[in-house]
Design a protein around this motif. Sequence first.
Motif, PDB file in Angstrom:
ATOM      1  N   VAL A 242      51.418  65.124  60.657  1.00 10.77           N
ATOM      2  CA  VAL A 242      52.184  63.953  61.098  1.00 10.77           C
ATOM      3  C   VAL A 242      53.204  63.609  60.010  1.00 10.77           C
ATOM      4  O   VAL A 242      52.868  63.587  58.829  1.00 10.77           O
ATOM      5  N   TYR A 243      54.440  63.357  60.417  1.00 10.01           N
ATOM      6  CA  TYR A 243      55.522  63.129  59.461  1.00 10.01           C
ATOM      7  C   TYR A 243      56.424  62.025  60.004  1.00 10.01           C
ATOM      8  O   TYR A 243      56.798  62.052  61.178  1.00 10.01           O
ATOM      9  N   VAL A 244      56.746  61.054  59.178  1.00  5.82           N
ATOM     10  CA  VAL A 244      57.669  59.992  59.603  1.00  5.82           C
ATOM     11  C   VAL A 244      59.070  60.390  59.160  1.00  5.82           C
ATOM     12  O   VAL A 244      59.327  60.534  57.959  1.00  5.82           O
ATOM     13  N   LEU A 245      59.965  60.586  60.122  1.00  2.94           N
ATOM     14  CA  LEU A 245      61.332  60.971  59.760  1.00  2.94           C
ATOM     15  C   LEU A 245      62.033  59.815  59.071  1.00  2.94           C
ATOM     16  O   LEU A 245      62.051  58.695  59.596  1.00  2.94           O
ATOM     17  N   PRO A 246      62.618  60.057  57.892  1.00  2.00           N
ATOM     18  CA  PRO A 246      63.350  58.982  57.219  1.00  2.00           C
ATOM     19  C   PRO A 246      64.713  58.775  57.871  1.00  2.00           C
ATOM     20  O   PRO A 246      65.152  59.604  58.690  1.00  2.00           O
ATOM     21  N   LYS A 247      65.373  57.685  57.492  1.00  2.00           N
ATOM     22  CA  LYS A 247      66.685  57.381  58.066  1.00  2.00           C
ATOM     23  C   LYS A 247      67.652  58.549  57.836  1.00  2.00           C
ATOM     24  O   LYS A 247      68.426  58.908  58.710  1.00  2.00           O
ATOM     25  N   TRP A 248      67.614  59.129  56.648  1.00  2.00           N
ATOM     26  CA  TRP A 248      68.459  60.285  56.336  1.00  2.00           C
ATOM     27  C   TRP A 248      67.577  61.477  56.031  1.00  2.00           C
ATOM     28  O   TRP A 248      66.578  61.341  55.318  1.00  2.00           O
ATOM     29  N   GLY A 249      67.936  62.647  56.536  1.00  2.00           N
ATOM     30  CA  GLY A 249      67.160  63.868  56.323  1.00  2.00           C
ATOM     31  C   GLY A 249      66.930  64.122  54.841  1.00  2.00           C
ATOM     32  O   GLY A 249      67.787  63.855  54.007  1.00  2.00           O
ATOM     33  N   GLU A 250      65.760  64.629  54.526  1.00  2.00           N
ATOM     34  CA  GLU A 250      65.411  64.866  53.123  1.00  2.00           C
ATOM     35  C   GLU A 250      65.368  66.359  52.790  1.00  2.00           C
ATOM     36  O   GLU A 250      64.786  66.758  51.793  1.00  2.00           O
ATOM     37  N   GLY A 251      65.950  67.168  53.645  1.00  2.00           N
ATOM     38  CA  GLY A 251      66.026  68.600  53.350  1.00  2.00           C
ATOM     39  C   GLY A 251      64.863  69.388  53.884  1.00  2.00           C
ATOM     40  O   GLY A 251      64.771  70.586  53.637  1.00  2.00           O
ATOM     41  N   ARG A 252      63.975  68.732  54.607  1.00  2.00           N
ATOM     42  CA  ARG A 252      62.787  69.447  55.059  1.00  2.00           C
ATOM     43  C   ARG A 252      63.015  70.157  56.400  1.00  2.00           C
ATOM     44  O   ARG A 252      63.541  69.581  57.328  1.00  2.00           O
ATOM     45  N   ARG A 253      62.598  71.424  56.447  1.00  2.00           N
ATOM     46  CA  ARG A 253      62.697  72.188  57.694  1.00  2.00           C
ATOM     47  C   ARG A 253      61.325  72.274  58.320  1.00  2.00           C
ATOM     48  O   ARG A 253      60.336  72.547  57.633  1.00  2.00           O
ATOM     49  N   PHE A 254      61.269  72.077  59.616  1.00  2.00           N
ATOM     50  CA  PHE A 254      59.997  72.214  60.343  1.00  2.00           C
ATOM     51  C   PHE A 254      60.082  73.495  61.160  1.00  2.00           C
ATOM     52  O   PHE A 254      60.829  73.571  62.141  1.00  2.00           O
ATOM     53  N   PHE A 255      59.373  74.500  60.715  1.00  2.00           N
ATOM     54  CA  PHE A 255      59.433  75.784  61.404  1.00  2.00           C
ATOM     55  C   PHE A 255      58.715  75.701  62.743  1.00  2.00           C
ATOM     56  O   PHE A 255      57.620  75.134  62.823  1.00  2.00           O
ATOM     57  N   LEU A 256      59.336  76.250  63.768  1.00  2.00           N
ATOM     58  CA  LEU A 256      58.768  76.106  65.112  1.00  2.00           C
ATOM     59  C   LEU A 256      57.580  77.049  65.306  1.00  2.00           C
ATOM     60  O   LEU A 256      57.464  78.041  64.659  1.00  2.00           O
TER      61      LEU A 256
END
Length: 256
Positions: A242-256
């Motif tokens: 579980v991850y809360v998306l911040p207002k601005w992207g933090e560089g994290r990629r979520f591999f499908l």
Amino acid sequence: MSFLYNLCSSSSGNATFIGSQAEGFFIDMGTGVRTVFRFLKDARIDKKAIQGIFITHEHSDHVKGLSTLLKYLPVPVYATRGTLLALYEKGILHNGNRMIPLNGPADIGRFIVTPYATSHDAAESVCYQIQEKNGATAAVCTDLGYVSEEIEAMLSECSTVMLESNHDREMLRNGPYPYFLKKRILSDSGHLSNAQAAQTIQKLTQGNLRQLLLAHLSEHNNLPSLALQSSLSAVGEHPCEVYVLPKWGEGRRFFL
Ligand SMILES: [Zn+2]
Ligand SMILES: [Zn+2]
């Protein structure tokens, strides 16, 4: 390998990239050209790899960067007829742009992108399911007043789900917004509360859910910790990140 990258997520701007270095597309464009090009440079994605922009609906937090970006990146815009027309009427799209109306799944490179109608106060709003051919299935689902049975069934097929967790009902009720706006957000054509998102998430734990990204948090009527707490309880023992998306992207990629 394909991944989902969120450039921004909040009531003031939403944009998400899905794809790889070889090919990909955006869902919504609620951010400026500079942010988009910085992302492409950092991720080493060539402009030519971008195959299109899918729009969920015409609200400004989803389209405010669209018309300028299209000048630098003239790719097709995919949306429902109602949304394309609303964007045209607002002067965001014009005859020089490539508009592709969606009435079902769109075949785009390695992906099939399918729109699902959402109940939201826009012309013809949708959320999207993204299926990698011979691969994983993901969903980008924000701006909806409630989760229909159809959307719930669609989400339960996905291993990566980006779902709206917009507000905490108490914070909204006691917060600074005028009455009409509170009423709009709480209505069936407004936004999902943490509790509504949690209700859906609980059902998704019976399915394929592996990565859950909480999205479109209100800046005034929610706290990342409240959204997280409510989703963690809903996830329970199910093995899922579980991850809360911040207002601005933090560089994290979520591999499908
Ligand atoms: Zn929005
Ligand atoms: Zn909206």
